[in-house]
Design a protein around this motif. Structure first.
Motif, short mmCIF file in Angstrom:
data_model
loop_
_atom_site.label_atom_id
_atom_site.label_comp_id
_atom_site.label_asym_id
_atom_site.label_seq_id
_atom_site.Cartn_x
_atom_site.Cartn_y
_atom_site.Cartn_z
N ARG A 39 46.06 -1.11 24.47
CA ARG A 39 44.95 -0.21 24.78
C ARG A 39 45.27 0.65 26.01
NH1 ARG A 39 40.61 2.53 23.22
NH2 ARG A 39 39.03 2.65 24.81
N VAL A 40 45.77 0.02 27.06
CA VAL A 40 46.11 0.75 28.29
C VAL A 40 47.21 1.78 28.02
CG1 VAL A 40 47.13 0.47 30.60
CG2 VAL A 40 45.33 -1.07 29.84
N LEU A 41 48.22 1.40 27.26
CA LEU A 41 49.31 2.31 26.92
C LEU A 41 48.80 3.48 26.10
CD1 LEU A 41 52.38 2.92 26.80
CD2 LEU A 41 52.45 1.50 24.74
N ALA A 69 60.58 3.44 20.94
CA ALA A 69 61.39 2.37 21.53
C ALA A 69 60.59 1.08 21.63
CB ALA A 69 61.90 2.80 22.90
N LEU A 70 59.33 1.18 22.05
CA LEU A 70 58.48 -0.02 22.15
C LEU A 70 58.18 -0.58 20.77
CD1 LEU A 70 56.05 1.18 24.95
CD2 LEU A 70 57.90 -0.49 25.17
N HIS A 71 58.02 0.30 19.81
CA HIS A 71 57.78 -0.11 18.42
C HIS A 71 58.95 -0.96 17.92
CE1 HIS A 71 56.22 0.44 14.29
NE2 HIS A 71 57.48 0.65 13.94
N GLY A 80 51.65 0.69 15.53
CA GLY A 80 50.44 0.68 14.70
C GLY A 80 49.17 0.90 15.50
N TYR A 81 49.09 0.26 16.65
CA TYR A 81 47.89 0.41 17.50
C TYR A 81 47.76 1.84 17.99
CZ TYR A 81 44.28 -0.75 20.87
OH TYR A 81 43.09 -0.80 21.56
N ILE A 86 45.29 7.21 17.89
CA ILE A 86 45.42 8.67 17.79
C ILE A 86 44.65 9.19 16.58
CG2 ILE A 86 47.06 10.54 17.33
CD1 ILE A 86 49.08 8.94 19.03
N THR A 87 44.78 8.52 15.43
CA THR A 87 44.10 9.01 14.23
C THR A 87 42.59 8.91 14.35
OG1 THR A 87 44.44 6.87 13.15
CG2 THR A 87 46.01 8.62 12.63
#
Length: 130
Positions: A39-41, A69-71, A80-81, A86-87
């Motif tokens: 959430r913070v990211l 990279a984190l994915h 996914g989060y 965003i969507t």
């Protein structure tokens, strides 16, 4: 404290600092609840890349590279989060006639870069274009 640290990392993101920032964010994921860090990211990236201003393509690409990279490093729940976040925001903007067109465009640009990095498939982008 976590929000401030994440915002600081995101603010100094560049091509040369990307590897060290990925390591720092990875350590945040290992020492804090994953959902909270996600959430913070997401909020930090949308605050910087989703505003009403024209952003350089390289700037958006670097932030999407961080997401990619984190994915890959942490797991698919990170990408996914962020894609879901965003969507949902984009859907709200598209259904509100008084919303900013520039912010919608910025979010679509982010989704386009996430497609280029292999995080999402083209079907999602086509759905928004229709």
């Amino acid at each position: 404290r976590l929000k401030r640290h994440m915002k600081g990392l995101i603010n100094r993101l560049s091509e040369s600092t990307l590897p060290s920032i990925v390591v720092s964010v990875e350590s945040m994921f290992s020492s804090n609840p994953r959902n909270y860090v996600n959430r913070v990211l997401s909020v930090a990236i949308i605050d910087i890349c989703g505003g009403n201003v024209t952003l350089p393509a390289r700037f958006v690409a670097e932030h999407c590279a961080l997401i990619a990279a984190l994915h890959c490093q942490i797991g698919i729940e990170v990408g996914g989060y962020i894609v879901e976040f965003i969507t949902q925001r984009l859907y709200q903007l598209l259904n509100n006639p008084s919303s900013s067109v520039k912010e919608s465009n910025n979010l679509l640009i982010i989704l386009s870069y996430l497609y280029n990095f292999g995080i999402i498939y083209c079907d999602l982008i086509y759905d928004f274009i229709r």
